[in-house]
Design a protein around this motif. Structure first.
Motif, mmCIF file in Angstrom:
data_model
loop_
_atom_site.group_PDB
_atom_site.id
_atom_site.type_symbol
_atom_site.label_atom_id
_atom_site.label_comp_id
_atom_site.label_asym_id
_atom_site.label_seq_id
_atom_site.Cartn_x
_atom_site.Cartn_y
_atom_site.Cartn_z
ATOM 1 N N ASP A 76 7.877 -12.326 -1.332
ATOM 2 C CA ASP A 76 8.471 -13.061 -0.228
ATOM 3 C C ASP A 76 9.981 -13.098 -0.395
ATOM 4 O O ASP A 76 10.516 -12.600 -1.377
ATOM 5 N N ASP A 77 10.653 -13.679 0.577
ATOM 6 C CA ASP A 77 12.119 -13.687 0.536
ATOM 7 C C ASP A 77 12.671 -14.634 -0.514
ATOM 8 O O ASP A 77 13.841 -14.554 -0.855
ATOM 9 N N TRP A 78 11.851 -15.507 -1.052
ATOM 10 C CA TRP A 78 12.323 -16.408 -2.092
ATOM 11 C C TRP A 78 12.341 -15.698 -3.445
ATOM 12 O O TRP A 78 13.200 -15.939 -4.274
ATOM 13 N N GLN A 79 11.374 -14.798 -3.665
ATOM 14 C CA GLN A 79 11.277 -14.059 -4.923
ATOM 15 C C GLN A 79 12.144 -12.799 -4.927
ATOM 16 O O GLN A 79 12.634 -12.391 -5.972
ATOM 17 N N LEU A 80 12.286 -12.174 -3.775
ATOM 18 C CA LEU A 80 13.005 -10.909 -3.666
ATOM 19 C C LEU A 80 14.196 -11.079 -2.724
ATOM 20 O O LEU A 80 14.005 -11.415 -1.553
ATOM 21 N N PRO A 81 15.413 -10.845 -3.185
ATOM 22 C CA PRO A 81 16.580 -11.062 -2.328
ATOM 23 C C PRO A 81 16.621 -10.128 -1.119
ATOM 24 O O PRO A 81 16.991 -10.532 -0.033
ATOM 25 N N ASP A 82 16.224 -8.853 -1.297
ATOM 26 C CA ASP A 82 16.210 -7.902 -0.189
ATOM 27 C C ASP A 82 14.761 -7.462 0.032
ATOM 28 O O ASP A 82 14.356 -6.353 -0.325
ATOM 29 N N LEU A 83 13.994 -8.341 0.650
ATOM 30 C CA LEU A 83 12.556 -8.144 0.791
ATOM 31 C C LEU A 83 12.226 -6.888 1.593
ATOM 32 O O LEU A 83 11.375 -6.103 1.203
ATOM 33 N N ARG A 84 12.899 -6.681 2.694
ATOM 34 C CA ARG A 84 12.580 -5.535 3.556
ATOM 35 C C ARG A 84 12.833 -4.204 2.843
ATOM 36 O O ARG A 84 12.054 -3.265 2.985
ATOM 37 N N ALA A 85 13.895 -4.123 2.068
ATOM 38 C CA ALA A 85 14.170 -2.888 1.322
ATOM 39 C C ALA A 85 13.094 -2.649 0.265
ATOM 40 O O ALA A 85 12.662 -1.505 0.051
ATOM 41 N N GLU A 86 12.652 -3.716 -0.387
ATOM 42 C CA GLU A 86 11.590 -3.586 -1.389
ATOM 43 C C GLU A 86 10.293 -3.093 -0.749
ATOM 44 O O GLU A 86 9.608 -2.238 -1.299
ATOM 45 N N ILE A 87 9.969 -3.631 0.418
ATOM 46 C CA ILE A 87 8.743 -3.223 1.104
ATOM 47 C C ILE A 87 8.868 -1.779 1.590
ATOM 48 O O ILE A 87 7.910 -1.010 1.528
ATOM 49 N N ASP A 88 10.045 -1.390 2.056
ATOM 50 C CA ASP A 88 10.246 0.009 2.452
ATOM 51 C C ASP A 88 10.047 0.949 1.263
ATOM 52 O O ASP A 88 9.446 2.017 1.405
ATOM 53 N N ASP A 89 10.539 0.549 0.098
ATOM 54 C CA ASP A 89 10.323 1.356 -1.112
ATOM 55 C C ASP A 89 8.840 1.438 -1.462
ATOM 56 O O ASP A 89 8.338 2.498 -1.837
ATOM 57 N N LEU A 90 8.139 0.317 -1.342
ATOM 58 C CA LEU A 90 6.706 0.314 -1.639
ATOM 59 C C LEU A 90 5.939 1.159 -0.628
ATOM 60 O O LEU A 90 4.983 1.850 -0.988
ATOM 61 N N ARG A 91 6.355 1.154 0.635
ATOM 62 C CA ARG A 91 5.734 2.016 1.643
ATOM 63 C C ARG A 91 5.940 3.489 1.304
ATOM 64 O O ARG A 91 5.052 4.308 1.522
ATOM 65 N N THR A 92 7.122 3.820 0.804
ATOM 66 C CA THR A 92 7.402 5.206 0.421
ATOM 67 C C THR A 92 6.483 5.639 -0.710
ATOM 68 O O THR A 92 5.926 6.745 -0.686
ATOM 69 N N VAL A 93 6.304 4.778 -1.688
ATOM 70 C CA VAL A 93 5.390 5.089 -2.789
ATOM 71 C C VAL A 93 3.962 5.206 -2.270
ATOM 72 O O VAL A 93 3.218 6.106 -2.669
ATOM 73 N N ALA A 94 3.575 4.326 -1.352
ATOM 74 C CA ALA A 94 2.228 4.394 -0.782
ATOM 75 C C ALA A 94 2.019 5.708 -0.037
ATOM 76 O O ALA A 94 0.950 6.322 -0.134
#
Length: 183
Positions: A76-94
């Motif tokens: 979530d945005d509390w744990q991760l400062p740039d949440l959307r970028a992290e999710i985009d990276d995880l989507r790329t790995v997926a």
């Protein structure tokens, strides 16, 4: 390892699980869910409904091919400062593990909308059942103070359950009519 893979693995570590070559494992308090990469439809960042405090404003949901969703704890945005970028990276790995890039599929999107409508219908049916419970409580107190014959089992249990049981199918059917069919 590439920087995006490290970022995605760091994000996966925050899921209370892990992302590996065979899929994603999400560990909850009482249950462990495993999803293989081909079974994962999408990762979405959604705003937390009716959020009142300033801690977590955005949650991350994992959607499977049936339109079911699974909350990814601590992503979530509390744990991760740039949440959307992290999710985009995880989507790329997926996408690399799935062997294909993400493409919107109308039938899955229709199921996601239908399930969202069903969740809203259940929320509304519960709200009406609680209103029936409190109305029954007020009526019960009025019966007791005026010397009437109270029926607490009927007023506090049967009526709210009947309201829930009658409203839920109606509201779910209404939600199914509102969810547009896939093309």
């Amino acid at each position: 390892m590439t920087p995006s893979t490290n970022t995605a693995q760091d994000t996966a570590a925050r899921i209370h699980g892990r992302a590996a070559g065979d899929g994603v494992t999400v560990r909850g308090a009482f249950r462990v869910r495993r999803l293989a990469w081909p079974d994962i439809y999408d990762l979405r960042v959604e705003e937390r409904p009716k959020q009142t405090r300033a801690d977590v404003r955005w949650w991350t949901w994992l959607y499977d091919n049936d339109g079911r969703r699974l909350l990814l704890p601590n992503v979530d945005d509390w744990q991760l400062p740039d949440l959307r970028a992290e999710i985009d990276d995880l989507r790329t790995v997926a996408a690399t593990h799935r062997g294909m890039a993400w493409e919107p599929r109308p039938e899955v999107e229709a199921r996601i909308r239908l399930r969202a409508g069903h969740r809203k219908a259940q929320e509304r049916a519960i709200t009406w059942a609680l209103l029936a419970f409190f109305a029954g409580l007020v009526y019960l107190m009025w019966e007791v103070t005026t010397g009437g014959e109270p029926h607490p089992f009927l007023l506090l249990l049967c009526v709210p359950l009947a309201v829930y049981a009658l409203l839920l199918p109606f509201l779910r059917r209404l939600a199914a009519r509102r969810a547009p069919a896939h093309a």
